[in-house]
Structure formats: structure tokens, C-alpha cells
Design a protein around this motif. Structure first.
Motif, PDB file in Angstrom:
ATOM      1  N   ARG A 135       0.826  -1.218   0.000  1.00  0.00           N
ATOM      2  CA  ARG A 135       0.000   0.000   0.000  1.00  0.00           C
ATOM      3  C   ARG A 135       0.858   1.264   0.000  1.00  0.00           C
ATOM      4  NH1 ARG A 135      -5.200  -1.230   0.269  1.00  0.00           N
ATOM      5  NH2 ARG A 135      -5.868  -3.014   1.507  1.00  0.00           N
ATOM      6  N   GLY A 136       0.474   2.165  -0.894  1.00  0.00           N
ATOM      7  CA  GLY A 136       1.159   3.449  -0.978  1.00  0.00           C
ATOM      8  C   GLY A 136       2.454   3.437  -1.759  1.00  0.00           C
ATOM      9  N   GLU A 137       2.851   2.293  -2.298  1.00  0.00           N
ATOM     10  CA  GLU A 137       4.104   2.197  -3.061  1.00  0.00           C
ATOM     11  C   GLU A 137       3.799   2.172  -4.547  1.00  0.00           C
ATOM     12  OE1 GLU A 137       7.251   2.854  -3.820  1.00  0.00           O
ATOM     13  OE2 GLU A 137       7.956   1.691  -2.089  1.00  0.00           O
ATOM     14  N   THR A 138       4.630   2.845  -5.326  1.00  0.00           N
ATOM     15  CA  THR A 138       4.475   2.850  -6.782  1.00  0.00           C
ATOM     16  C   THR A 138       5.698   2.229  -7.441  1.00  0.00           C
ATOM     17  OG1 THR A 138       5.352   5.106  -6.865  1.00  0.00           O
ATOM     18  CG2 THR A 138       2.951   4.867  -6.903  1.00  0.00           C
ATOM     19  N   LEU A 139       5.444   1.611  -8.571  1.00  0.00           N
ATOM     20  CA  LEU A 139       6.489   1.043  -9.422  1.00  0.00           C
ATOM     21  C   LEU A 139       6.561   1.937 -10.653  1.00  0.00           C
ATOM     22  CD1 LEU A 139       8.459  -1.328  -9.921  1.00  0.00           C
ATOM     23  CD2 LEU A 139       6.562  -2.514 -11.044  1.00  0.00           C
ATOM     24  N   THR A 140       7.746   2.443 -10.932  1.00  0.00           N
ATOM     25  CA  THR A 140       7.925   3.396 -12.033  1.00  0.00           C
ATOM     26  C   THR A 140       8.985   2.924 -13.000  1.00  0.00           C
ATOM     27  OG1 THR A 140       7.263   5.248 -10.628  1.00  0.00           O
ATOM     28  CG2 THR A 140       8.526   5.796 -12.590  1.00  0.00           C
ATOM     29  N   PHE A 141       8.651   3.003 -14.282  1.00  0.00           N
ATOM     30  CA  PHE A 141       9.583   2.707 -15.369  1.00  0.00           C
ATOM     31  C   PHE A 141       9.903   4.040 -16.057  1.00  0.00           C
ATOM     32  CE2 PHE A 141       7.353  -1.126 -14.516  1.00  0.00           C
ATOM     33  CZ  PHE A 141       8.209  -2.171 -14.835  1.00  0.00           C
ATOM     34  N   ALA A 142      11.171   4.292 -16.316  1.00  0.00           N
ATOM     35  CA  ALA A 142      11.613   5.540 -16.970  1.00  0.00           C
ATOM     36  C   ALA A 142      12.852   5.240 -17.796  1.00  0.00           C
ATOM     37  CB  ALA A 142      11.918   6.606 -15.922  1.00  0.00           C
ATOM     38  N   ARG A 143      13.125   6.097 -18.749  1.00  0.00           N
ATOM     39  CA  ARG A 143      14.400   5.991 -19.460  1.00  0.00           C
ATOM     40  C   ARG A 143      15.531   6.350 -18.498  1.00  0.00           C
ATOM     41  NH1 ARG A 143      13.863   8.446 -25.598  1.00  0.00           N
ATOM     42  NH2 ARG A 143      12.152   7.070 -26.273  1.00  0.00           N
ATOM     43  N   ALA A 144      16.625   5.626 -18.593  1.00  0.00           N
ATOM     44  CA  ALA A 144      17.790   5.936 -17.780  1.00  0.00           C
ATOM     45  C   ALA A 144      18.435   7.218 -18.319  1.00  0.00           C
ATOM     46  CB  ALA A 144      18.794   4.787 -17.819  1.00  0.00           C
ATOM     47  N   GLU A 145      19.040   7.984 -17.433  1.00  0.00           N
ATOM     48  CA  GLU A 145      19.702   9.221 -17.846  1.00  0.00           C
ATOM     49  C   GLU A 145      20.755   8.890 -18.888  1.00  0.00           C
ATOM     50  OE1 GLU A 145      21.073  11.935 -14.884  1.00  0.00           O
ATOM     51  OE2 GLU A 145      19.422  11.388 -13.545  1.00  0.00           O
ATOM     52  N   GLY A 146      20.806   9.689 -19.936  1.00  0.00           N
ATOM     53  CA  GLY A 146      21.765   9.496 -20.995  1.00  0.00           C
ATOM     54  C   GLY A 146      21.326   8.512 -22.068  1.00  0.00           C
ATOM     55  N   SER A 147      20.179   7.885 -21.890  1.00  0.00           N
ATOM     56  CA  SER A 147      19.702   6.918 -22.900  1.00  0.00           C
ATOM     57  C   SER A 147      18.761   7.590 -23.871  1.00  0.00           C
ATOM     58  CB  SER A 147      18.953   5.770 -22.227  1.00  0.00           C
ATOM     59  OG  SER A 147      19.871   4.952 -21.547  1.00  0.00           O
TER      60      SER A 147
END
Length: 171
Positions: A159-171
Motif C-alpha cells: 500500500r502506498g508504493e508505486t512502481l515506475t519505469f523511466a528511461r535511464a539518464e543518458g539513454s
């Protein structure tokens, strides 16, 4: 050029870096990569696997065309990132325990993006049978710390936790 993404548990402040497996899963990788363009993220409530074992995942509304099956497995290994496509009816059984905020219980497609953090996973579901997933990435950095945080999710709750996908810096 190798494309890298980050996968993070935001409340816990833990992240890992994964390499997209573009040669093995080009359509799935393109769908995820394109969805992360211009600083966008894919982020929602995290869940811990109930059937698969050592898995965390998030459920998202469709953000790209379904890539179909490619580079599928029913026995993911530690560090695998997988894409699953479901119809909301597939996840409508109350035994799954989803709250209405996940988007289940409505009509339409659902994208499940998952991270497997330990061994001995088996993608079989009592209602659906075998559930093959598209392996589209592999964690190359930070799996040990992420696995510890995932174990905390299992024992302490999501509860209250999110899973986030993002581009890595520099990619």
C-alpha cells in the motif's frame, strides 16, 4: 546503442537499471521505449505476485498497441522484465484482491509490466492456466537492492508504493 531504463520503487527510494532486449523482443521494447519518450514515465500502484512467486508488477491502461507474443517465457529468471496483456475480465475475479483504483472491473485491456527478482518463478494462474510473458529487458545494475525492497513489499505490504519505469539518464 544500448537502450537502458530504470525501474524504481518510489516510496522506498530503490531503483535498478535494465537493458532492453531489442533483438529478442523488438515490438515490446519499442512500445515501452516510445512510451517513455520526452521524460514520460509509466508509473502506478505496485503489486507483489501472488501466484508467480518472486515478482512485482504494476497494471496500466494500454499505452501502445499490443506487441503480441515475442520472447515469451513461463519461467522468468531474476532480473527479467516482462510484459503481459490482459483483458479486464481476466483479472476480475475477487480472489485477486485488486481494488477499484487499478482499473480492473472495467472493460478493456490492461498492460502488466513486471520485474522478477528471485529464482523459481512459474507463470501459472489457477483461473487462466499458463500465462506466458514477453521478456523485454534484463536488470544489469541494482538487482540485489531491488530484491531486498521487493522482499520487504512481500512481508510489509504494498500500500502506498508505486512502481515506475523511466528511461535511464543518458539513454
Amino acid at each position: 546503442m544500448t537502450r537502458l531504463i530504470t525501474v524504481s520503487l518510489d516510496k522506498r527510494g530503490v531503483r535498478c537499471v535494465a537493458r532492453l532486449l531489442e533483438a529478442a523482443a523488438p515490438r515490446t521494447c519499442a512500445a515501452v521505449w516510445d512510451a517513455l519518450a520526452d521524460g514520460r514515465t509509466l508509473s502506478a500502484q505496485v503489486f507483489h505476485g501472488k501466484y508467480a512467486r518472486n515478482e512485482i508488477y504494476t497494471l496500466l491502461p494500454p499505452f501502445a498497441a499490443d506487441p503480441g507474443k515475442e520472447n515469451t517465457t513461463v519461467t522468468p529468471i531474476p532480473g527479467d522484465l516482462c510484459w503481459f496483456s490482459f483483458d479486464s475480465d481476466d483479472l476480475g475475479n475477487p480472489a485477486y484482491g485488486y481494488e477499484n483504483t487499478t482499473g480492473t472491473g472495467t472493460t478493456g485491456a490492461i498492460v502488466d509490466l513486471a520485474l522478477f527478482y528471485g529464482r523459481n518463478n512459474l507463470l501459472i494462474n489457477g483461473d487462466q492456466g499458463w500465462v506466458p510473458g514477453n521478456v523485454f529487458g534484463e536488470v544489469i545494475e541494482g538487482l540485489e537492492e531491488m530484491a531486498a525492497a521487493c522482499q520487504d513489499l512481500w512481508m510489509g505490504g504494498v500500500r502506498g508504493e508505486t512502481l515506475t519505469f523511466a528511461r535511464a539518464e543518458g539513454s
